[in-house]
Design a protein around this motif. Structure first.
Motif, short mmCIF file in Angstrom:
data_model
loop_
_atom_site.label_atom_id
_atom_site.label_comp_id
_atom_site.label_asym_id
_atom_site.label_seq_id
_atom_site.Cartn_x
_atom_site.Cartn_y
_atom_site.Cartn_z
N ASN A 1 31.57 107.13 108.22
CA ASN A 1 30.20 107.06 107.71
C ASN A 1 29.23 106.71 108.83
O ASN A 1 29.44 105.75 109.57
CB ASN A 1 30.13 106.02 106.58
CG ASN A 1 28.75 105.96 105.94
OD1 ASN A 1 27.86 105.28 106.44
ND2 ASN A 1 28.58 106.65 104.83
N GLU A 2 28.17 107.48 108.98
CA GLU A 2 27.21 107.28 110.07
C GLU A 2 26.52 105.92 110.01
O GLU A 2 26.29 105.27 111.02
CB GLU A 2 26.14 108.39 110.02
CG GLU A 2 26.65 109.76 110.42
CD GLU A 2 26.90 109.87 111.91
OE1 GLU A 2 26.29 109.11 112.68
OE2 GLU A 2 27.73 110.72 112.31
N LYS A 3 26.23 105.47 108.80
CA LYS A 3 25.46 104.23 108.63
C LYS A 3 26.33 102.99 108.79
O LYS A 3 25.98 102.06 109.53
CB LYS A 3 24.79 104.22 107.26
CG LYS A 3 23.93 102.99 106.99
CD LYS A 3 23.29 103.07 105.60
CE LYS A 3 22.47 101.80 105.33
NZ LYS A 3 21.85 101.84 103.97
N THR A 4 27.46 102.95 108.10
CA THR A 4 28.28 101.74 108.09
C THR A 4 29.35 101.73 109.18
O THR A 4 29.96 100.69 109.44
CB THR A 4 28.98 101.58 106.73
OG1 THR A 4 29.85 102.72 106.50
CG2 THR A 4 27.97 101.49 105.60
N LYS A 5 29.60 102.90 109.81
CA LYS A 5 30.64 103.04 110.83
C LYS A 5 32.02 102.63 110.28
O LYS A 5 32.81 101.96 110.93
CB LYS A 5 30.30 102.20 112.07
CG LYS A 5 29.03 102.62 112.78
CD LYS A 5 29.15 104.02 113.35
CE LYS A 5 27.88 104.43 114.09
NZ LYS A 5 27.95 105.84 114.57
N LYS B 1 32.67 93.84 109.01
CA LYS B 1 32.14 92.48 109.13
C LYS B 1 31.73 91.94 107.77
O LYS B 1 32.00 90.78 107.44
CB LYS B 1 30.95 92.48 110.09
CG LYS B 1 30.59 91.10 110.63
CD LYS B 1 31.68 90.55 111.53
CE LYS B 1 31.31 89.22 112.14
NZ LYS B 1 32.35 88.68 113.02
N LYS B 2 31.07 92.78 106.95
CA LYS B 2 30.63 92.32 105.62
C LYS B 2 31.83 91.97 104.75
O LYS B 2 31.86 90.93 104.08
CB LYS B 2 29.79 93.41 104.94
CG LYS B 2 28.37 93.53 105.48
CD LYS B 2 27.59 94.55 104.68
CE LYS B 2 26.16 94.67 105.22
NZ LYS B 2 25.38 95.70 104.46
N ALA B 3 32.82 92.86 104.73
CA ALA B 3 34.00 92.62 103.90
C ALA B 3 34.74 91.37 104.35
O ALA B 3 35.14 90.53 103.53
CB ALA B 3 34.93 93.83 103.94
#
Length: 461
Positions: A342-346, A174-176
């Motif tokens: 990655n656990e945080k960013t999925k 989503k950020k990208a």
């Protein structure tokens, strides 16, 4: 040795995916447009008109668009009927079996890597030109990829921008794609401005002779500008992060390709109407056209827009390549560590990093002039296999269910797609075919020495 073992068509991999589902139709259309609308408008239109097709380049775009539309329809039915990640790789793995699926994935890796590297190199060229306007000059050795005659060794800006985009893509889809969406909107605003202003300066006399290089020039032009439509297939690699993939992915594919086609035709008409085609053999034809009619400020805005445009292509292609590597690794055909999420960013961090590092190396040190056409040939081969896959899908699983996307006029459209793609492939040189055969051979070596043994289907057998 079972080379044609298949994934199940009823796989639940999408529902069990570890990736975060947050993308909708609009995100996918903008992802596709970010990948498609780049060098095609801002570079290829000028050189192809000047050297290959003249004002008839509009017909070249129509032929290339027709070819891609046939392929896009096939992609859309697969996306709707085969709920599996990895885009064309996953579809073909399911229909034709493992070795054909692997080869399609291997060809797509080549497509995305070369596209990334060439876009990063092009972006670097625009930035160097911009910096020179500000009086900032890089040492010659760091300005471009290895070319001893020109005194260049490493394209440092291409490496830096590729690694920065790679970092951005690791932070989450989503950020990208939010940054991609903003830049796509800016880019489209500038293109619309070019068309709206340029149309008042068009001189129909510039469209004559309309076909100075004959019909051969038009068909050769189609093989060249085919590159301008690449990227819509990146939408299919996003399936595991889409809320409603069976409906949104086909809409994203068809929507992005349709909008891009209208833009290309509009820009080509105005461009060749503003400037005699013989004067368009420049690196920045759209900005050049604005300078040609005295709009220097708008020309400067378009140059900045071109820089943003190429950045959106880099984001979209890095995103697509990372998801492709992730899925192939999860299937065991590449090292399993590349499927770590990655656990945080999925996000598939390791796959994204390897995609970015390889792209940066190619962009920074390897001259890509001779390799650009390889991107076309590998993609056309994938399109041929995808069209053949629709024929097999219909034969084995029948018609799409109500609500699923349906390719019209089967088998006519898929067969026509195969013939058009093969025709465009045979317009390319023998050296391109040689590099294509080398890449396929390397892929077969990797499969037989690693992939077949470590395949998840081999473990499950």
């Amino acid at each position: 040795m079972n080379l044609f073992r298949k994934k199940s068509l009823n796989t639940t991999s999408l529902s069990k995916s570890l990736l975060k589902k947050e993308l909708k139709t609009v995100d996918l259309i903008l992802l596709g447009l970010g990948a498609i609308v780049g060098t095609g408008i801002f570079v290829i239109t000028g050189t192809a008109a000047a050297n290959t097709a003249g004002p008839a380049l509009i017909l070249s775009f129509v032929i290339a668009a027709f070819s891609c539309t046939l392929s896009a329809l096939c992609y859309a039915e697969f996306a709707s009927r085969v709920p599996i990640g990895g885009g064309a790789y996953g579809y073909i793995y399911t229909i034709f079996g493992e070795i054909v699926g692997w080869l399609v994935g291997w060809l797509l890796i080549c497509e995305y890597l070369l596209a990334n590297a060439s876009v990063a190199s092009g972006w670097s060229g625009y930035v160097h030109g911009f910096l020179e306007g500000l009086g900032i000059n890089f040492p010659q050795a760091l300005r471009a990829s290895y070319n001893q005659a020109n005194g260049t060794y490493v394209d440092i800006i291409a490496i830096i921008v590729t690694l920065l985009v790679t970092y951005l893509v690791t932070q989450g889809a989503k950020k990208a794609l939010q940054l991609n969406n903003v830049m796509v909107i800016i880019k489209f605003s500038l293109i619309a401005l070019f068309i709206l202003i340029g149309v008042f300066y068009v001189k129909p006399v510039n469209w004559t002779p309309f076909m100075p290089f004959g019909l051969k020039g038009v068909t050769s032009g189609a093989a060249i500008v085919f590159f301008a439509f690449l990227g819509f297939d990146a939408v299919s690699t996003a399936a595991e992060e889409v809320k409603n993939p069976q409906k949104d992915v086909p809409r994203g594919i068809i929507g992005s390709l349709g909008i891009a086609t209208v833009l290309y035709i509009g820009v080509t008409l105005v461009l060749t109407g503003l400037v005699p085609y013989t004067q368009l053999n420049v690196k920045d034809p759209v900005a050049f056209a604005m300078r040609f009619i005295g709009h220097n400020f708008l020309a400067g805005m378009i140059s900045v827009g071109a820089i943003l445009t190429l950045l959106t292509v880099l984001i979209s292609m890095t995103y697509g390549l990372a998801r492709l590597i992730y899925v192939i690794s999860r299937d065991g055909l590449l090292p399993i560590g590349l499927s770590h999420v990655n656990e945080k960013t999925k996000t598939p961090k390791n796959a994204t990093l390897i995609a970015g590092i390889l792209s940066a190396i190619l962009a920074g040190v390897i001259p890509l002039d001779q390799l650009a056409a390889v991107t076309n040939i590998v993609t056309l081969m994938v399109f041929v296999i995808i069209a053949a896959g629709i024929l097999k899908l219909r034969k084995e699983y029948g018609q799409p269910k109500p609500g699923e996307f349906k390719v019209p006029w089967v088998p006519f459209f898929p067969i026509l797609s195969i013939l058009v793609c093969l025709y465009l492939m045979f317009q390319l040189s023998l050296s391109v075919w040689a590099m294509f055969i080398i890449w396929v051979t390397l892929g077969l070596i990797i499969y037989f020495t690693f992939g077949h043994k470590h395949s998840q289907l081999n473990k499950d057998a």
